[in-house]
Design an enzyme around this catalytic site. Structure first.
Site, short mmCIF file in Angstrom:
data_model
loop_
_atom_site.label_atom_id
_atom_site.label_comp_id
_atom_site.label_asym_id
_atom_site.label_seq_id
_atom_site.Cartn_x
_atom_site.Cartn_y
_atom_site.Cartn_z
N GLU A 77 0.81 -1.22 0.00
CA GLU A 77 0.00 0.00 0.00
C GLU A 77 0.85 1.27 0.00
O GLU A 77 0.42 2.30 -0.54
CB GLU A 77 -0.95 0.00 1.20
N PHE A 139 -11.56 -6.33 14.21
CA PHE A 139 -10.49 -6.86 13.36
C PHE A 139 -10.21 -5.89 12.21
O PHE A 139 -11.11 -5.46 11.51
CB PHE A 139 -10.90 -8.23 12.80
N GLN A 140 -8.94 -5.55 12.06
CA GLN A 140 -8.46 -4.62 11.03
C GLN A 140 -9.15 -3.25 11.11
O GLN A 140 -9.47 -2.64 10.10
CB GLN A 140 -8.61 -5.23 9.64
N LYS A 189 -17.63 -0.47 5.78
CA LYS A 189 -18.06 -1.53 4.88
C LYS A 189 -19.58 -1.57 4.71
O LYS A 189 -20.10 -1.77 3.60
CB LYS A 189 -17.55 -2.87 5.41
N MET A 497 24.53 9.27 1.81
CA MET A 497 24.50 10.56 2.48
C MET A 497 24.79 10.42 3.97
O MET A 497 25.43 11.29 4.57
CB MET A 497 23.16 11.26 2.24
#
Length: 591
Positions: A77, A139-140, A189, A497
Site C-alpha cells: 500500500e 479486526f483490522q 463496509k 549521504m
C-alpha cells in the site's frame, strides 16, 4: 464533514453568496460501492492504484464490472500512494488510491505525508470496519482519519451512501485547489453496501474554504516598484510554480526582465537549465553561484517557495541585505520562516501576469558581471580523470543520451543531489522527487506512476542501493504493466549521504551505514521478476549500456552502476551554517 481543513484555506467571507444546495444529475438507485465507481468516472479519474482487502471487496467487485477505470495492483500500500504521487506530479492530475482497512490504511501514511509536504494532490480511499464496530477494536480497525489528521488537507468519514457523490466531488475539489494536497475518504463496509439514490451535485460549496487567487493590487504595485529600484534582484522559485501551472508566466517574466533565477529542488524544470538567467539550485547542496547570489542580492522575489531550512541554512544570516517579496497561495507560508517585506497572497499564475505588466528590465550589468565571475571561478567539480566510475559522470551520460528530455525520478540521498546538480532539466514535471519529507523508497513506485501518466516520454529512476531495496517489490507491478522504466542504481555499498555526514562530522565512524555483504545481486533480482538486469563497472561502458536500455520498450531495465564508494556531494552547507559557509571540496582532481 469530519477531519480538518488545514491553514492553507482562508475563511469564507460573510458576503459570499451560498450557491443553490444541489443541481443534480439523473438520479439512480444503486449500492454505495457502485456510487463510488460512478463518481470517480464522472470526476475524470482514469487510473487507480490499490490493493484489495475484506473491507473494500464490494468496491473491487464494482471495479471488475467496469471498463472505464484502470486499476493498478501494487505489491504494498505504500507503493500505491507513492505511485499515485508520481502520477500526479508527472500529469498534473490528482492521484487516486484505494486500500482496505487497518494495516491497508496505515501502510499509506508515509505516502500521504510525502504528498502533503510537497503539496501533491492525492485522494486516498480507505476501507473501514462496519459503522457499528468503529471504536470497538474490531479486526483490522484503525482510526485512519485521526492518524492522518496532521498530514492531510481534509478528511471525510462516509456515514450514508447517498453522501458519496458529494463527498467525492468535495475531496477532489479540496485536493486540487488552493495549495494542493492529500485528502482521505474513509468508507465503512456497511455504508458501501447500503442502497441509495445517486445524486451528483454540479456545484460545490464548502463553508470556510475560499482560497485567494488574485493578489492585492497595491501589493503588486509595491513589488513592481521594488523591482524597478533594485540593483541586484534575484528570483527564488519553488515547486509552487510547477504545481500551480505558472511556468509559462514565470518564463515570460524572466525573459522580459532578465532577472537571474535560482531554484529549489522542487522548482527544477520551471526554467530550462540552459537559459543564461538560470544559476542552478540553491541551498545545502546548491551551486556556489546560487548561494552567493542569495547572500548578496538586494531584492529577493520568492514565488511558490516556503523558505525551507535546506534552502535557508542559518536563518538569521539568510539573504541579509535583501528586501523580500513573497508570492504564495498559502498565507500560512508567508513570513513563517523568513519575514516578507512585501507579502502577496495569491496564485502564481494570476499574480505573475499582473507583475509583468508593471516591470521593465533594469540596469543590472554590474550584477550580472559579478554572477558570471562566480560561475567561472566556482563551477561544479568532480574528478573527471579518475579511473573508477564516478556517479556524477553517470548522470552526465544520462543527460547526453536523453538530451535532457527524460522524466527523472529519484529516491533520497546523494544520488538525488547529483541529479539536481548535473541533469539539465528543460521542462516542468520532469523532476519527480520527495523534497519535504525526504522519503527513501519513494522512487521506484513513483516511477511506476510517472510512466503510466506519461507513456510517451522516457522515464529514468535514479536511486541508491539502500533506497531501491525499500520498495523493490514494485518490480512486479512494473513488469505486469510492461512499463519500460530505466532504473539507474548508483551502487556505492553505503547509505551514501549518511556515510558522507559520518565522514565529515562524526570522525569517519561509519555506524550502520555500510551495506556490503547484504546487498542483493540486482541483476539477478531484476531477472527473477522478468525484467532486464545489467551491471556496469567501467566509465567506457556507461553510454552504450544506456543506449541498449533505451531500446527495450516492454519491461523495466535495472542498471547496476558500481560507483566510487567514497564520493561526496559538494558544495555542501553544514547544518547550522550560513549559505556562504559552503564546503567546496572535491577530494582533489580536475574539473
Amino acid at each position: 464533514m469530519s477531519g480538518q481543513i488545514a491553514t492553507t484555506m482562508l475563511r469564507e467571507s460573510k458576503t459570499t453568496p451560498r450557491p443553490p444546495k444541489k443541481n443534480v444529475s439523473e438520479a439512480k438507485t444503486m449500492k454505495g460501492h457502485e456510487m463510488l465507481v460512478r463518481a470517480l468516472v464522472e470526476e475524470g479519474v482514469e487510473v487507480i492504484f490499490g490493493y484489495p482487502g475484506g473491507a473494500v471487496l464490494g468496491i473491487y467487485d464494482a471495479l471488475f464490472r467496469t471498463e472505464k477505470l484502470r486499476h493498478i495492483l501494487v505489491r504494498h500500500e505504500q507503493g500505491a500512494t507513492h505511485a499515485a504521487d508520481g502520477y500526479a506530479r508527472a500529469s498534473g492530475k490528482p492521484g487516486v488510491v484505494l486500500v482496505t482497512s487497518g494495516p491497508g490504511a496505515t501502510n499509506t501514511v508515509t505516502g500521504i505525508a510525502t504528498a502533503y509536504m510537497d503539496s501533491i494532490p492525492l485522494v486516498v480511499f480507505t476501507g473501514q470496519v462496519p459503522s457499528a464496530m468503529i471504536g470497538n477494536d474490531a479486526f483490522q480497525e484503525a482510526d485512519i482519519i485521526g492518524i492522518t489528521r496532521p498530514i492531510t488537507k481534509h478528511s471525510f468519514l462516509v456515514r450514508n451512501a447517498e453522501e458519496l457523490p458529494e463527498i467525492v466531488r468535495k475531496a477532489f475539489y479540496i485536493a486540487t485547489t488552493g495549495r494542493p494536497g492529500p485528502v482521505v475518504v474513509d468508507m465503512p463496509k456497511d455504508i458501501m453496501n447500503q442502497e441509495g439514490t445517486y445524486h451528483r451535485p454540479e456545484h460545490i460549496f464548502i463553508r470556510g474554504y475560499n482560497p485567494t487567487y488574485h493578489g492585492h493590487p497595491q501589493q503588486i504595485q509595491r513589488a513592481a516598484h521594488a523591482i524597478r529600484e533594485a540593483r541586484r534582484p534575484l528570483l527564488y522559485i519553488g515547486g509552487g510554480v510547477i504545481s500551480g501551472n505558472a511556468v509559462a508566466e514565470l518564463r515570460e517574466l524572466v525573459q522580459k526582465t532578465n532577472i537571474p533565477v535560482v531554484s529549489t529542488l522542487m522548482g527544477l524544470g520551471a526554467i530550462p537549465a540552459d537559459w543564461p538567467q538560470f544559476l542552478g539550485m540553491l541551498g545545502m547542496h546548491g551551486t556556489w553561484t546560487a548561494n552567493m547570489a542569495i547572500t548578496t542580492c538586494d531584492l529577493l522575489i520568492a514565488i511558490g517557495a516556503r523558505f525551507d531550512d535546506r534552502v535557508t541554512g542559518r536563518v538569521d544570516r539568510f539573504s541579509p541585505r535583501s528586501k523580500k517579496i513573497h508570492i504564495d497561495i498559502d498565507p500560512a507560508c508567508i513570513s513563517k520562516n523568513v519575514e516578507a517585506h512585501i507579502p502577496i497572497v495569491g496564485h502564481a499564475r494570476a499574480v505573475i501576469p499582473e507583475l509583468i505588466q508593471q516591470v521593465e528590465p533594469g540596469d543590472w550589468n554590474s550584477w550580472w558581471a559579478q554572477i558570471r565571475q562566480w560561475q567561472k571561478e566556482h563551477p561544479l567539480r568532480y574528478d573527471r580523470e579518475a579511473t573508477c566510475l564516478k556517479p556524477q559522470y553517470v548522470i552526465e551520460c544520462m543527460a547526453e543520451i536523453t538530451g535532457g528530455e527524460a522524466i527523472v525520478v529519484t529516491d533520497v540521498g546523494q544520488h538525488q543531489m547529483w541529479v539536481a546538480q548535473y541533469y539539465p532539466f528543460k521542462h516542468p514535471r520532469s523532476n519527480i522527487t520527495s523534497g519535504g519529507l525526504g522519503t527513501m523508497g519513494f522512487g521506484f513506485p513513483a516511477s511506476v506512476g510517472a510512466s503510466l501518466a506519461r507513456p510517451e516520454r522516457p522515464v529514468f529512476l535514479v536511486t541508491g542501493d539502500g533506497s531501491f531495496q525499500m520498495t523493490s517489490m514494485e518490480l512486479a507491478t512494473a513488469v505486469k504493466n510492461r512499463l519500460p522504466i530505466k532504473v539507474v542504481i548508483l551502487n556505492n555499498a553505503y547509505l551514501g549521504m549518511v556515510r558522507q555526514w559520518q565522514e565529515l562530522f562524526f570522525g569517519k565512524r561509519y555506524a550502520h551505514s555500510y551495506l556490503d555483504g547484504t546487498i542483493p545481486d540486482f541483476v539477478r533480482l531484476a531477472e527473477s521478476y522478468g525484467a532486464t538486469g545489467m551491471r556496469i563497472q567501467k566509465p567506457e561502458d556507461v553510454k552504450s549500456t544506456m543506449k541498449r536500455a533505451l531500446e527495450i520498450k516492454d519491461r523495466p531495465v535495472i542498471m547496476d552502476f558500481l560507483v566510487d564508494p567514497e564520493e561526496n556531494v559538494f558544495p555542501m552547507v553544514p547544518a547550522g551554517a550560513a549559505l556562504y559557509e559552503m564546503i567546496e571540496e572535491s577530494r582533489g582532481g580536475s574539473q
